[in-house]
Design a protein around this motif. Structure first.
Motif, mmCIF file in Angstrom:
data_model
loop_
_atom_site.group_PDB
_atom_site.id
_atom_site.type_symbol
_atom_site.label_atom_id
_atom_site.label_comp_id
_atom_site.label_asym_id
_atom_site.label_seq_id
_atom_site.Cartn_x
_atom_site.Cartn_y
_atom_site.Cartn_z
ATOM 1 N N VAL A 73 -95.397 -39.092 -28.367
ATOM 2 C CA VAL A 73 -96.290 -40.098 -27.785
ATOM 3 C C VAL A 73 -95.598 -40.813 -26.627
ATOM 4 O O VAL A 73 -96.168 -40.911 -25.526
ATOM 5 N N SER A 74 -94.379 -41.249 -26.850
ATOM 6 C CA SER A 74 -93.718 -42.029 -25.793
ATOM 7 C C SER A 74 -93.411 -41.167 -24.577
ATOM 8 O O SER A 74 -93.485 -41.633 -23.440
ATOM 9 N N VAL A 108 -96.675 -40.798 -22.744
ATOM 10 C CA VAL A 108 -96.934 -42.049 -22.019
ATOM 11 C C VAL A 108 -96.181 -42.045 -20.689
ATOM 12 O O VAL A 108 -96.753 -42.346 -19.633
ATOM 13 N N SER A 132 -101.296 -45.591 -21.401
ATOM 14 C CA SER A 132 -100.672 -46.221 -22.565
ATOM 15 C C SER A 132 -100.992 -45.419 -23.825
ATOM 16 O O SER A 132 -101.950 -44.637 -23.854
ATOM 17 N N ALA A 133 -100.187 -45.621 -24.862
ATOM 18 C CA ALA A 133 -100.445 -44.962 -26.147
ATOM 19 C C ALA A 133 -101.818 -45.378 -26.675
ATOM 20 O O ALA A 133 -102.563 -44.558 -27.233
ATOM 21 N N ARG A 162 -104.945 -42.802 -27.555
ATOM 22 C CA ARG A 162 -105.687 -42.797 -28.832
ATOM 23 C C ARG A 162 -107.173 -43.067 -28.586
ATOM 24 O O ARG A 162 -108.037 -42.465 -29.223
#
Lengths: 129, 129
Positions: free
Chosen positions: A6-7, A10, A16-17, A21
């Motif tokens: 995820v990071s 990003v 952004s995370a 989502r």
DNA sequence: ATGCATGTTAGAGTGCGCTCTAAGTCAAGC
DNA sequence: GCTTGACTTAGAGCGCACTCTAACATGCAT
């Protein structure tokens, strides 16, 4: 390295995370794989999809409009023509939008020029002092 | 004819009457004159202001940003330099935005071209049939 | 004088695209 | 074993720019 956490995603996409989502919840992204702990990771293909979605967003396509495009994608190869049509009409909209923005920018630039000559009349040749 | 009724101003500016009132409430427009019955009318100067405000909006300046500009205006001639500075930095932002939009549009156009060659491979020379 | 279009107000509601919260899970390093 | 940090969820909240509602006023045309 073709699977990003995820990071990493990003960092790679600039979103952004939360937004990643959110896009998944809105079905712009689907079949996002998970590791054994239930955490998402992003394949090369997903990253490319995210970047394309970002380009559509950056040109003003709504989430809903993007969803229509993605839904065609999910329905298979036989929708390619429709998808292209969708992109083409979006392109036209973007060109029109660009034209309008340029016209408005022009008006603003004329105003700036007006200020410049006005300030120049009050304090002329200040740069030569 | 240098004083327009609400409906004439709507026709002239492309904004809705609701939006004109909203801009007034938000202090983007001030000292809008009224006739004996309490109805608004718009002078040539006001129409010009509305059109300039529309240009700022069309280039993505927020209502708040426009308010800052208008507030300088209200404070008098000595704010001309600041107003120009504000417009100049907005111009830069718009140029950056245009650049980003063009890059995204380019990506979309490449996708369209991809569809075209793909569809061409499936049904080549259809136009000559 | 009656009807209708055009306007008035304060304030509520809408749609969009995030953005954040709270409470919890998991894996790795000390 | 414990802490830390990166992640998970459902759902609430937010900022923006309108956009609409409801009840009322005005003024022109028949």
């Amino acid at each position: 390295m073709s699977q990003l956490s995820v990071s990493e995603a990003v960092a790679e996409t600039g979103l952004s995370a939360h937004t990643l989502r959110y896009y998944e919840k809105e079905m712009l992204l689907y079949e996002v794989p998970r590791d054994s702990g239930g955490r998402r990771f992003y394949t090369r293909e997903l990253i490319a999809a995210i970047k394309f979605i970002s380009a559509l967003r950056a040109t003003g396509m709504s989430i809903h409009g993007i969803k229509d495009y993605i839904d065609l994608y999910r329905r298979g190869e036989h929708t390619a023509q429709q998808r292209m049509g969708l992109l083409q009409s979006h392109e036209e909209a973007v060109q029109a939008q660009l034209k309008k923005t340029r016209a408005s920018l022009n008006m603003i630039q004329r105003k700036i020029a007006l200020y410049q000559s006005q300030l120049d009349a009050v304090a002329p040749n200040k740069q030569r002092a």
